[in-house]
Design a protein around this motif. Structure first.
Motif, short mmCIF file in Angstrom:
data_model
loop_
_atom_site.label_atom_id
_atom_site.label_comp_id
_atom_site.label_asym_id
_atom_site.label_seq_id
_atom_site.Cartn_x
_atom_site.Cartn_y
_atom_site.Cartn_z
N ALA A 1 47.36 68.66 19.42
CA ALA A 1 46.15 69.40 19.09
C ALA A 1 45.78 70.24 20.30
N GLY A 2 46.24 71.46 20.34
CA GLY A 2 46.07 72.30 21.51
C GLY A 2 47.29 72.21 22.41
N LYS A 3 47.47 73.20 23.26
CA LYS A 3 48.63 73.23 24.13
C LYS A 3 48.50 72.16 25.20
N PRO A 4 49.46 71.25 25.29
CA PRO A 4 49.35 70.16 26.28
C PRO A 4 49.43 70.70 27.70
N HIS A 5 48.70 70.05 28.57
CA HIS A 5 48.65 70.47 29.97
C HIS A 5 49.77 69.80 30.73
N SER A 6 50.78 70.59 31.09
CA SER A 6 51.89 70.08 31.90
C SER A 6 51.69 70.55 33.32
N ILE A 7 51.42 69.61 34.21
CA ILE A 7 51.11 69.96 35.60
C ILE A 7 52.28 70.71 36.25
N GLU A 8 53.49 70.23 36.00
CA GLU A 8 54.65 70.83 36.66
C GLU A 8 54.85 72.29 36.24
N SER A 9 54.87 72.53 34.93
CA SER A 9 55.12 73.90 34.46
C SER A 9 53.95 74.82 34.76
N SER A 10 52.70 74.33 34.62
CA SER A 10 51.54 75.19 34.86
C SER A 10 51.46 75.61 36.33
N GLU A 11 51.82 74.70 37.24
CA GLU A 11 51.81 75.06 38.65
C GLU A 11 52.90 76.07 38.97
N ARG A 12 54.01 76.02 38.25
CA ARG A 12 55.05 77.01 38.47
C ARG A 12 54.61 78.38 37.99
N VAL A 13 53.79 78.42 36.94
CA VAL A 13 53.30 79.71 36.45
C VAL A 13 52.28 80.27 37.44
N GLN A 14 51.25 79.50 37.75
CA GLN A 14 50.28 79.96 38.74
C GLN A 14 49.35 78.82 39.13
N LEU A 15 48.78 78.94 40.34
CA LEU A 15 47.70 78.09 40.81
C LEU A 15 46.47 78.98 40.96
N SER A 16 45.32 78.48 40.55
CA SER A 16 44.11 79.30 40.64
C SER A 16 42.90 78.41 40.85
N GLY A 17 41.84 79.00 41.39
CA GLY A 17 40.60 78.29 41.62
C GLY A 17 39.64 79.13 42.43
N THR A 18 38.41 78.67 42.53
CA THR A 18 37.38 79.36 43.32
C THR A 18 37.12 78.57 44.59
N TYR A 19 37.40 79.20 45.74
CA TYR A 19 37.32 78.51 47.01
C TYR A 19 36.63 79.42 48.05
N ASN A 20 36.28 78.84 49.18
CA ASN A 20 35.75 79.60 50.32
C ASN A 20 36.89 80.32 51.01
N VAL A 21 36.72 81.66 51.14
CA VAL A 21 37.79 82.49 51.68
C VAL A 21 37.25 83.31 52.85
N ARG A 22 38.09 83.50 53.84
CA ARG A 22 37.74 84.34 54.98
C ARG A 22 38.95 85.16 55.37
N LYS A 23 38.75 86.44 55.60
CA LYS A 23 39.83 87.35 55.95
C LYS A 23 39.81 87.65 57.44
N GLY A 24 40.98 87.78 58.01
CA GLY A 24 41.08 88.13 59.43
C GLY A 24 41.00 86.92 60.33
N LYS A 25 40.76 87.18 61.62
CA LYS A 25 40.75 86.12 62.61
C LYS A 25 39.47 85.31 62.54
N LEU A 26 39.62 84.01 62.76
CA LEU A 26 38.46 83.13 62.69
C LEU A 26 37.50 83.36 63.85
#
Length: 1302
Positions: A135-160
């Motif tokens: 019922a719905g597309k099963p979540h396969s951790i291995e294959s989904s991570e091979r397609v892409q990883l995504s999320g909302t995180y704290n990001v900083r560009k350049g030198k710290l």
């Protein structure tokens, strides 16, 4: 369903049993739903899994054949349905697709024929390992991570260090070869910052927790710092990014990810050069041209349907794979891919190519195999750079060599066509062809001079009788067949009667294979060749080899299975390079000398002389081969092997002297410090050799000798894995010796002496058997044997052989489970062919996840007497898949009972081609297996299925024995040779040993297994029948145990249905793995249906050949296949809330309640009240399989008394009278023998056995448990006391064993 259950808890014995049982009950259809489904064939049930729950518990959904996936989604308010085959890719069902129809079609293609049976199979939850709905597309951790990883995180560009750069919350994606960061806070849209990672860096930032620094490569490199919310996410991103930056090329692998469209974020990877998208569900995508730098693209095994025109706009492509996409044509725009070098179009529906293909001037490799071409396309003449052309598996019937005149192709593959005629052309125009493969065609002759620079020629499995040169097979062709490179010529399995002389003139010929032909003589100068390194001439009609031997470079010489009476006298003197000689299965009486002086230049390392006529005079001639590592001299006429000669073979590692007349193994074998294998069975050896002091020893086989005792050093060899001492009737091992041998991985000794049910009643034994298993070169036992002498009663037997090729899991599962499955099928179906077929098909799902990627061959033979048959004859039903086979010896001639399912069968070849399968150059379906029907390998469905070939014969007095063998056995021996080899061997064990030894002597290096069942069918068998009405088969509780072989395991509880549910009787198992170690993914062997009630009827008289068991005998016994033990505690099975009636557990010991009414019936004539008890039904066992007996296998009270009343003495494991007289031993879990006691308490007797060591083979309790006792119902206490009293009186009157035999 409770999604909180962790997968780890499922594999512990501390699991909440009520929770598990509740889930299992939810997985079953309610009785009302089951009845509704069975009311109409158009109804059924599918099991739908939750896409998020792990582990996933399916819920049954009833539906009809007309119910669509869209209707199911609306009715259950669930998302779109997905279907998954064999645990791999998951496909979304269309709204109009019908799930029940998909499930039924799957089962019909699998091999089921009865629609009612298909309906029942669809209601079984075990089907999920083969076919599963979500019922719905099963979540396969291995294959989904091979397609892409995504999320909302704290990001900083350049030198710290720069204060101007601040941390902000951003959407971050790792896809393809890039890190993608959104430019807008918490936004998935807008401008995206792309950071190429190939050749860059990913580093941990120590000053910040869970922080990674991503840097691109090059002088304009940029750095992004990403702070993750948890350590788990930090590790996952670090792992995938590290793989990405370490790549040398810009490559992305998204194969087998169940993709229905390309991930949008993948198009940000503009620098991508290699893209693998095989085994998905991708349609034609018009956006592929966006990968403007792409050089390699793999779109094989998708759902393109039509040629993807978008790839023609990528000018940089050099390699394209579009195999297995049902393409009917190639687009005309293909000519624009001017840089293309490799173009694979195998496994499509092409019959012609566009003329624009001729524009691909750089094309070097074109794959057109397994299409529908009837001729070589003319456009290929314009491809000036093409070097390799593959057109295997098409419909070419005539090979016109003019088609290759303008080609510059070097390698031509034309396998599996229908070529019968070759239309010649001028040889000078075909000088570019160096490799030609025309295997599996219909050629009757071949002119080799047509290809003057040929290096490799494969002509196997044709009908070639002569190999000609310019129309003549005697023409000297040294000028026409001179190759600057080594040449290999394979002509095996044809009809050649002579080898042309001109082959000796080829100065670069290195490999010549003419085996399996009709050759009577070899060219006189063949052994004078200065280039020939390997010559295979076995399985011909050679009577002698050329006498002329002039310093050849020959390294391997195989002349087995000929009629050679002698070898050339100077073969060893002049062959300075000869390293391996196989001259087995000839008529050799002596050997040529290795040197003319004490010094020898012999470099011979392997010598196979099995099955000849060599005598003791040949042994001194072996001493000159000082570098000999492998020596096989089995089944010759050796009486002695002098100790002085043995001492000179210091480098010997493997020695086989079986089947001779040796009385001893020389003590100088201690000098052979490298020895790791000694096989010397079927001799008359009386003294155990001192091989246990050799530290490299791995395998010792001294079975079928006359050993009486063995002497062991204080420490066994550390590498010792196998010790076989079966078939030594005088061997007596004390408990200290057994304790010492405890940790050997595979230790075999004879089981205790037993009677068959027929012998116990005074009738003759109709069958007896012996079996053996042998590891391959890697000491890995990938075979298993099944032998049940008394299957479902005394008038049935079951034997099987299973071969996993290179895996051990599938053979073991088949060995443990298949007899239980057949026992159930016997009472579900009526036809002999149907119940055998269904056994194999049901076994496919019971393999569980192990059968998805692994597979194995299987052969099963079932002897049965049908009580409803007025003729009263025994029938033999055989079934097989794969390379395991069975043959019956009738009047001294082999009668095949099996069929090899391979691509060589026209019907099988057409079937697998209908399912778009490809046969690779090693003759395997999709490169996996060379069998088209086999157990397991479910990911190859529907090309490879488990439906067996079934045959049935009625046994007659002319039937002597039948043989079951693994694939390695039949690859080495023909059926007629196997029958002839063991026809005069009276013992089944010795016969099985001989077959395996012969196969090893002929060069087999695979695991081997053989079962030989000797028959003694008299005329009475075919004429007598019961005078009264037919009765159900007697209870197996008093049936005979196997007469020889490995350890035996008790039967499971007899059924209590309206038809007697059969047991799985006493299957002999020598596998290393415990059933308790099997994964819970493998289903239980017991039926999930609720059994009806039945009653035990008193047995009536019949002929001595068809005895009935004692009246009212009842006994619960354990199955040899119990996979629920990992979920069971204290006798409570995984599907029951109450303990099993009559089974009591105390820690690791299981006690079985025995019905002792049979003893009372034997002790007295019984009253009417006793008969009322006999006719009353016993309490029904639940529909499950009890846990295996882990300590010693203990006899029930009724069985113990029956055995003590026997008058005749039997020697251990052979059926012959021995020195032990009446000292019948107790049966242990590993087949060992302990002296019989006069005590009633058998549990107390078992306490004297040695304790079990961890991982050991011998299992017995170390000390008696005070709680161990027989459980007697209160209402039977008085009867038991009376029977005990009578039993003690009989024992006092009986003579002691010492008085019976001197």
């Amino acid at each position: 369903m409770n999604s909180a259950i962790s997968s780890a808890s499922l594999h512990t014995r501390s699991l909440d049993r009520k929770t598990l049982l509740r889930h299992r009950q939810n997985m079953q259809l309610q009785p009302s739903d089951r009845e509704w489904v069975r009311g109409d064939l158009h109804r059924g049930s599918i099991h739908v899994h939750d896409k998020l729950t792990s582990p996933s518990y399916p819920r049954p959904v009833v539906c009809t054949m007309d119910t669509t996936a869209g209707e199911m989604a609306l009715r259950d308010t669930s998302p779109t349905l997905y279907v998954q085959l064999h645990g791999e890719a998951v496909r979304r069902l269309g709204q109009d697709e019908r799930p029940l129809q998909i499930q039924n079609d799957f089962l019909f293609k699998l091999g089921f024929k009865d629609p009612w049976r298909v309906q029942e199979e669809g209601m079984n939850t075990e089907l999920g390992s083969l076919l599963r709905f979500y019922a719905g597309k099963p979540h396969s951790i291995e294959s989904s991570e091979r397609v892409q990883l995504s999320g909302t995180y704290n990001v900083r560009k350049g030198k710290l260090q720069l204060p101007v750069n601040r941390w902000t919350r951003r959407q971050v994606i790792l896809c393809g070869t890039c890190l993608i960061v959104s430019s807008v806070k918490d936004s998935h849209t807008g401008k995206m910052h792309i950071l190429p990672l190939i050749g860059g860096k990913v580093e941990e930032v120590k000053k910040h927790s869970h922080c990674l620094a991503f840097s691109s490569a090059g002088p304009q490199s940029q750095t992004y710092y990403v702070s993750f919310d948890s350590f788990t996410e930090h590790l996952r991103w670090h792992r995938h990014a590290a793989k990405m930056v370490s790549q040398r090329i810009n490559s992305v692998d998204l194969s087998c990810c169940s993709l229905e469209q390309l991930p949008p974020n993948l198009f940000y990877s503009q620098d991508l050069t290699h893209l693998n998208l095989k085994h998905n569900f991708l349609p034609t995508d018009h956006r592929l041209h966006q990968f403007s730098r792409l050089r390699s693209l793999n779109l094989s095994n998708n759902q393109l349907g039509q040629f993807p025109m978008a790839i023609c706009d990528i000018p940089t492509l050099t390699e394209v794979n579009l195999s297995c996409n049902y393409l009917a044509n190639v687009g005309q725009a293909v000519g624009s891919m001017t840089n293309l070098q490799t173009f694979l179009l195998d496994g499509n529906c092409l019959s012609e190519l566009p003329s624009e293909l001729g524009s691909l001037q750089r094309l070097g490799y074109l794959g057109l195999s397994f299409n529908q071409f009837t001729h070589v396309p003319q456009v290929l003449e314009r491809l000036a750079s093409m070097e390799r052309l593959c057109m295997a598996g098409n419909s070419l019937d005539t090979l016109v060599l003019q088609s290759f005149r303008l080609l510059r192709v070097k390698h031509v593959d034309l396998r599996l066509n229908k070529i019968r005629v070759v239309v010649p052309d001028e040889p000078d125009l075909l000088r570019h062809v160096t490799q030609l493969d025309v295997r599996d065609n219909g050629l009757e002759e071949l002119d080799a001079s047509l290809f003057p620079r040929l290096e490799v020629l494969h002509c196997e499995r044709n009908h070639i009788a002569t190999l000609k040169v310019k129309g003549s097979h005697t023409h000297k062709a040294s000028s026409n067949l001179t190759s600057p490179l080594p040449l290999s010529l394979s002509l095996c399995r044809n009809r050649m009667e002579a080898v042309p002389e001109w082959l000796c003139e080829i100065k670069k010929l290195e490999v010549l294979d003419i085996s399996h032909n009709l050759v009577t003589e070899l060219p006189a100068r063949l052994l004078c060749s200065s280039s020939l390194r390997k010559l295979s001439a076995g399985h011909n009609h050679l009577q002698k080899l050329p006498e002329r031997v002039e310093r050849p470079l020959l390294e391997v010489l195989d002349v087995q299975h000929n009629q050679l009476a002698e070898l050339p006298c100077n073969l060893f003197l002049k062959s300075d390079s000869l390293r391996c000689l196989n001259a087995s299965a000839n008529k050799l009486e002596h050997l040529p000398p290795s040197s003319l002086s004490e010094e020898s230049n012999s470099v011979l390392q392997e010598l196979y002389l099995t099955n000849n006529r060599l005598t003791d005079k040949c042994v001194p001639l072996l001493t000159g081969h000082t570098h000999l590592r492998v020596l096989h001299m089995a089944y010759n006429y050796l009486h002695t092997f002098p100790a002085s000669k043995m001492a000179k073979l210091e480098e010997l590692e493997e020695l086989d002297l079986s089947g001779n007349r040796l009385k001893t193994v020389p003590t100088t074998i201690m000098n052979l410090r490298r020895m790791h294998t000694l096989i010397a069975h079927s001799n008359t050896i009386e003294v155990f050799p001192e091989v246990m002091q050799l530290m490299e020893m791995k395998c010792v086989d001294l079975s079928c000798n006359e050993l009486s005792e063995i002497s062991l050093p204080e420490n066994l060899p550390p590498k010792l894995q196998e010790l076989d001492l079966t078939g030594n009737p005088r061997l007596n091992l004390d408990h200290n010796t057994l304790e010492h041998l405890n940790n050997i991985r595979c230790f075999r000794i004879d089981p205790p002496p037993t009677f068959s049910a027929n012998e116990a009643s005074g009738g003759p034994a109709v069958w007896s058997h012996g079996y053996t298993e042998a590891s391959g070169v890697k000491n890995k036992l990938c075979v298993a044997a099944l032998s049940v002498n008394s299957f479902c009663g005394s008038r049935e037997a079951l034997y099987g052989v299973f071969d996993g090729d290179k895996n051990v899991e599938v053979p073991y599962l088949l060995q443990c489970t298949m007899n239980d499955v057949l026992a159930e099928e016997l009472h579900k179906t009526k036809s002999e062919e149907e119940h055998m077929t269904n056994t194999f098909l049901v076994m496919q799902r019971k393999l569980g996840t192990a059968g998805q990627k692994l597979g194995g061959s299987a052969a099963l033979c079932h002897i049965r007497h049908d009580p409803t048959d007025p003729g009263g004859c025994f029938t033999l039903t055989a079934a097989n898949v794969g390379k395991c086979q069975a043959i019956l010896c009738r009047d001294g001639k082999p009668l095949p009972l099996s069929l090899l399912h391979s691509v060589g069968l026209e019907e099988e070849y057409r079937r697998i081609r209908q399912h778009n399968a490809i046969i690779t150059e090693d003759n395997k379906v999709n490169g996996v297996t060379d069998s088209t029907r086999i157990m397991g390998y479910s990911f190859l469905y529907p090309a490879v299925i488990p439906r067996p070939y079934v045959s049935k014969v009625t046994l007659t007095p002319q039937d002597e024995f039948f043989i079951l063998g693994s694939r390695g056995l039949w690859d080495a021996l023909s059926q007629s040779e196997a029958v002839e080899a063991v026809r005069n061997v009276p013992d089944g064990l010795a016969a099985a040993k001989k077959l395996c030894t012969l196969a090893q002597g002929y060069g087999c290096t695979d695991s081997l297994c053989a079962v030989v069942v000797q028959l003694s069918v008299s005329e009475d068998c075919c004429s007598c029948c019961c005078s009264d009405a037919p009765q159900p088969p007697p209870s197996p509780g008093l049936g005979g145990y196997p007469s020889s072989g490995g350890s035996s395991i008790k039967e499971r509880p007899s059924g209590d249905g309206s038809l007697p549910v059969p047991p799985s009787s006493c299957s002999e198992i020598s596998s290393e793995i415990s059933t308790s170690e099997m994964s819970s993914e493998v289903g239980s062997t017991a039926s999930s249906d609720e059994p009806p009630q039945s009653s035990l009827l008193p047995a009536r008289g019949c002929c001595s050949l068809h005895p009935a068991c004692l009246s009212g005998s009842f006994q619960r016994q354990l199955s040899s296949a119990t996979f629920s033990s990992a979920l069971s505690d204290n006798g409570l099975d995984s599907e029951d809330e109450e303990p099993i009636a009559g089974v009591f557990s105390n820690g690791s010991r299981v006690e079985v309640e025995a019905d002792i009414h049979c003893l009372r019936a034997e002790a007295s004539s019984s009253s009417s009240s006793g008969w009322e008890r006999l006719l009353s039904p016993p309490p029904p066992p639940p529909p499950c399989t009890p846990e295996p007996l882990e300590e010693g296998v203990e006899l029930t009270l009724g069985e113990a008394e029956t055995r003590e009343q026997r008058e005749e003495g039997w020697s251990v494991g052979s059926g012959r009278k021995g020195d032990d007289g009446k000292t019948l031993g107790k049966r242990r879990g590993n087949g060992s023998v302990a002296p019989q006691e006069k005590s009633h308490n058998l549990i107390e007797v078992a306490a004297d056995a040695p304790s079990k060591k961890g991982g050991g083979y011998f299992t017995a309790p170390a000390q008696p448990d005070p709680d161990d006792q027989f459980i007697i119902p209160p209402e039977l206490e008085e009867e038991v006391k009376e029977i005990m009293k009578q039993h003690q009186q009989k024992q006092q009157k009986a003579p002691s064993p010492d008085q019976t035999h001197p």
